[in-house]
Design a protein around this motif. Structure first.
Motif, short mmCIF file in Angstrom:
data_model
loop_
_atom_site.label_atom_id
_atom_site.label_comp_id
_atom_site.label_asym_id
_atom_site.label_seq_id
_atom_site.Cartn_x
_atom_site.Cartn_y
_atom_site.Cartn_z
N GLU A 69 4.80 12.47 -6.92
CA GLU A 69 6.10 14.44 -6.55
C GLU A 69 5.70 14.66 -5.18
O GLU A 69 6.77 14.79 -5.01
N ALA A 70 5.62 13.45 -4.41
CA ALA A 70 5.72 13.57 -2.90
C ALA A 70 6.88 13.01 -2.15
O ALA A 70 6.89 12.94 -1.25
N ASP A 71 7.56 11.75 -3.62
CA ASP A 71 9.05 11.67 -3.11
C ASP A 71 9.72 11.94 -4.10
O ASP A 71 9.62 10.71 -5.15
N PRO A 72 10.64 12.22 -4.40
CA PRO A 72 11.96 12.10 -5.71
C PRO A 72 12.69 11.19 -5.60
O PRO A 72 12.77 10.77 -7.38
N GLU A 73 12.94 9.99 -4.65
CA GLU A 73 13.09 8.76 -5.37
C GLU A 73 11.99 7.50 -5.56
O GLU A 73 12.25 6.58 -4.87
N TRP A 74 10.29 7.65 -6.11
CA TRP A 74 9.67 7.46 -5.84
C TRP A 74 9.88 5.78 -6.87
O TRP A 74 9.91 4.59 -5.97
N ARG A 75 10.88 6.09 -7.34
CA ARG A 75 11.10 5.09 -8.38
C ARG A 75 11.42 3.81 -8.12
O ARG A 75 11.08 2.58 -8.01
N ALA A 76 12.64 4.24 -7.17
CA ALA A 76 13.72 3.76 -6.70
C ALA A 76 13.01 3.23 -5.27
O ALA A 76 13.01 1.69 -5.39
N HIS A 77 12.03 3.34 -4.66
CA HIS A 77 11.12 2.98 -3.60
C HIS A 77 10.12 2.28 -3.77
O HIS A 77 10.21 1.07 -3.07
N ALA A 78 10.03 2.24 -5.12
CA ALA A 78 8.52 1.25 -5.25
C ALA A 78 8.77 0.37 -5.97
O ALA A 78 8.91 -1.24 -5.58
N ALA A 79 10.54 0.30 -6.80
CA ALA A 79 10.79 -1.38 -7.18
C ALA A 79 11.49 -2.59 -5.51
O ALA A 79 11.22 -3.40 -5.61
N ALA A 80 12.01 -1.50 -5.23
CA ALA A 80 12.64 -1.85 -3.98
C ALA A 80 11.80 -2.56 -3.13
O ALA A 80 11.60 -3.88 -2.11
N LEU A 81 10.21 -2.41 -2.31
CA LEU A 81 9.34 -2.35 -1.77
C LEU A 81 8.26 -3.81 -2.41
O LEU A 81 8.21 -5.26 -2.88
N LEU A 82 8.37 -3.74 -4.52
CA LEU A 82 7.50 -5.05 -4.78
C LEU A 82 9.16 -5.96 -4.83
O LEU A 82 8.75 -7.54 -4.34
N ALA A 83 9.86 -5.31 -4.22
CA ALA A 83 11.26 -6.59 -4.63
C ALA A 83 11.13 -7.38 -2.83
O ALA A 83 11.28 -8.62 -2.84
N PHE A 84 11.23 -6.16 -1.98
CA PHE A 84 10.78 -7.05 -0.34
C PHE A 84 9.61 -7.91 -0.55
O PHE A 84 9.43 -9.10 -0.12
N VAL A 85 8.67 -7.64 -1.30
CA VAL A 85 6.95 -8.65 -1.62
C VAL A 85 7.89 -9.62 -1.72
O VAL A 85 7.33 -11.18 -1.41
N GLU A 86 8.51 -9.87 -2.98
CA GLU A 86 8.27 -10.91 -3.89
C GLU A 86 9.47 -11.77 -3.28
O GLU A 86 9.25 -12.92 -2.85
N ARG A 87 10.36 -11.44 -3.12
CA ARG A 87 11.28 -12.23 -2.38
C ARG A 87 10.78 -12.38 -0.25
O ARG A 87 11.32 -13.51 -0.23
N GLU B 195 1.01 -1.27 0.37
CA GLU B 195 0.03 0.31 -0.56
C GLU B 195 1.01 1.23 0.18
O GLU B 195 0.24 2.24 -0.95
N THR B 196 1.66 1.34 0.62
CA THR B 196 3.02 2.69 0.44
C THR B 196 3.96 2.71 -1.52
O THR B 196 3.38 3.62 -1.47
N ALA B 197 4.25 0.86 -1.52
CA ALA B 197 4.29 1.39 -2.78
C ALA B 197 3.38 1.87 -3.60
O ALA B 197 3.25 2.71 -4.85
N ARG B 198 2.02 1.58 -3.48
CA ARG B 198 0.28 2.40 -4.37
C ARG B 198 0.10 3.67 -4.54
O ARG B 198 0.08 4.56 -5.22
N TYR B 199 0.76 3.84 -3.26
CA TYR B 199 0.68 5.73 -2.24
C TYR B 199 1.98 6.18 -3.71
O TYR B 199 1.50 7.80 -3.89
N LEU B 200 2.76 5.80 -3.57
CA LEU B 200 4.09 6.47 -4.18
C LEU B 200 4.04 6.56 -5.82
O LEU B 200 4.36 7.30 -6.27
#
Length: 535
Positions: A323-341, A313-318
């Motif tokens: 506009e809320a997070d300049p690093e949204w791309r890296a953060h969203a990718a990392a969250l998806l990777a965390f859930v996958e592994r 749900e945090t990744a969905r928000y990002l």
């Protein structure tokens, strides 16, 4: 919401997520359908109707097939977390009203925009009104005017589930009497606000403000051991039962909208929102301690029971608010990777990959592969595929979403996990937290919506009114400025907003509309109040 130790019995039933019958592979009793490369399709044929059909089956079950509780006279979802189909009554397990009603607020609002079905709006209004009357803390308490997250099975009044003993080794499960969960205050507060925008009824606005006020006055500095709000706290005194929950995004969304709309104590909301956002960036987004969400788990002195709900749900928000997070791309990718592994891998007898579809577990304390959580992951992955132009992610999301369809039977009963009939469908996992992910995914990938039909798939503002005709769609949004994605049965020749014509464009870079004639996908941007008409 699930719990690991419910379930030695379920683990036996789920000796494999897939069963074999007369040589035909089956998943949750449905014959498995595969594409030419051996990857999973939905059990629904044709595939292009799959998600629409599953959602219609689920809603019809919830709206028309759930019995009244003989002891209370209320529909079972008012007093029970789940539904024992064999006995046609609620299952004896603590209820989770705040989380369930918050999820259903999302699903009902999105389904109304998609379908025009007002029955779902009326259902959710009744549930919200019941929570306000029978499950809200007294105004004078430290955490006053906020919803209880849990209730005893069969209870007409929500006061927090009493601690209960599941077996001799597991004591003290559940919130406890008089205990709330502040993360659910944020989630249901946002649900109240959504229904204020949808209906214009002031009691929902006031309930949302009350939730935000309680969160703002009780915010605190967070660290690795405690979050800006505790996970569990006695509402009257503020005595903390459990210090940590990473699920802060509901409160952040509630603050964002109230600040934008200039409702309530805006300055205090800004301060509390800033504290929560700072902690989110500096703690769970760095150390991946995504712990403490579900209402029926045991009390813990440290955040160890990780879950997939909060990171997804945090990744969905990002993805929706880059506009809320300049690093949204890296953060969203990392969250998806965390859930996958963490939750998309093999766990005991539960396979992570099934016919090319990644299936997702709920929490470390309960690792069967489940429908609502797989659909959540798929919907976020579909949105990532849209935002990052990642075709591989879109394909992976497609197969995972197909896996989730198998949890729904032709009757509309939606099971939380394959072959889990012993416990019955959960109203959260099977309905509130299932429907919304298919709708979100179709909004990101319009080609997954049914061909030859008219549907609003996504809007940046709440759709407050919609009507569908064969060659016409008319709708209004809460905000004058908004953007929508539709799939149509016709090719539009005219779009208006507030009575003024919108220009057709090659790209959606301002007020106007674009149309993909191959997909019949329409994208509209408007800045005028009033009805939008596509014909």
């Amino acid at each position: 919401m699930q719990l690991a130790t419910r379930l030695t019995a379920l683990a036996c039933i789920l000796a494999a997520s897939v069963s074999l019958a007369r040589g035909q592979e089956k998943l949750n009793r449905h014959p498995v359908r595969l594409d030419s490369s051996g990857k999973l399709l939905s059990w629904v044929t044709p595939q292009k109707q799959a998600y629409d059909k599953v959602l219609r089956l689920a809603w019809e079950f919830l709206l028309t097939k759930v019995a009244d509780d003989p002891k209370t006279g209320l529909k079972v979802y008012y007093t029970s977390c789940c539904y024992n189909l064999a006995k046609n009554q609620g299952t004896a397990w603590p209820h989770n009203p705040a989380g369930l009603y918050a999820m259903l607020a999302d699903s009902a609002a999105a389904w109304y925009a998609y379908s025009g079905d007002t029955r779902v709006v009326e259902l959710e209004k009744k549930l919200l009104d019941y929570q306000l009357k029978h499950g809200t803390t007294p105004a004078g308490w430290l955490w006053g005017g906020v919803p209880y997250a849990s209730a005893d099975h069969g209870a007409k009044e929500y006061r927090g589930a009493y601690e209960f003993q599941y077996d001799k080794k597991n004591l003290g499960r559940g919130d406890g009497y008089g205990v709330i969960e502040p993360d659910m205050v944020g989630e249901l507060g946002f649900g109240y606000l959504k229904f204020y925008k949808l209906t214009g009824e002031a009691r929902y606005r006031d309930a949302a403000i009350s939730c935000a006020n309680a969160l703002a006055r009780n915010v605190r500095p967070g660290d690795e051991q405690k979050s800006p709000w505790p996970f569990r706290v006695y509402a009257e005194t503020g005595h903390i039962r459990e210090e940590y929950s990473a699920n802060t995004i509901g409160a952040i969304k509630l603050f964002d909208e109230l600040i934008r709309l200039r409702l309530g104590a805006v300055d205090q909301y800004r301060t509390a929102r800033a504290a929560a956002w700072k902690w989110l960036l500096e703690t769970p987004l760095k150390n991946n301690v995504w712990a403490c969400y579900f209402e029926d788990v045991g009390i813990s002195d440290k955040p160890s029971n990780f879950n997939q709900y909060s990171p997804m749900e945090t990744a969905r928000y990002l993805l929706d608010h880059p506009e809320a997070d300049p690093e949204w791309r890296a953060h969203a990718a990392a969250l998806l990777a965390f859930v996958e592994r963490t939750f998309g891998v093999d766990s005991g007898q539960f396979r992570g990959l099934q016919w090319g579809a990644r299936a997702i577990s709920e929490q470390l304390a309960y690792m069967p592969k489940m429908g609502s959580h797989t659909s959540r992951y798929a919907s976020v992955l579909a949105r990532w595929g849209e935002a990052a132009q990642d075709a591989a992610a879109v394909e992976a999301a497609f197969h995972s979403l197909n896996w989730a369809t198998y949890m729904c039977w032709e009757s509309g009963a939606v099971w939380d996990a394959p072959d889990s009939e012993q416990e019955g469908p959960w109203f959260s996992d099977g309905y509130g937290d299932y429907v919304r992910h298919f709708l979100y995914a179709m909004g990101a990938q319009p080609q997954w919506a049914p061909e030859g039909e008219n549907h609003i798939l996504r809007s940046t503002s709440l759709v407050t009114k919609v009507s569908y005709a064969p060659n016409r769609v008319a709708y209004s949004t809460f905000d004058a400025e908004s953007a929508e994605v539709l799939r149509l049965a016709f090719s539009p020749s005219k779009d208006t907003s507030g009575g003024a014509a919108l220009a057709r464009k090659d790209r959606p870079d301002g007020p106007g509309w674009t149309f993909d004639p191959n997909l019949k996908a329409l994208r509209v941007r408007h800045a005028r109040a009033g009805e939008v008409v596509v014909e």
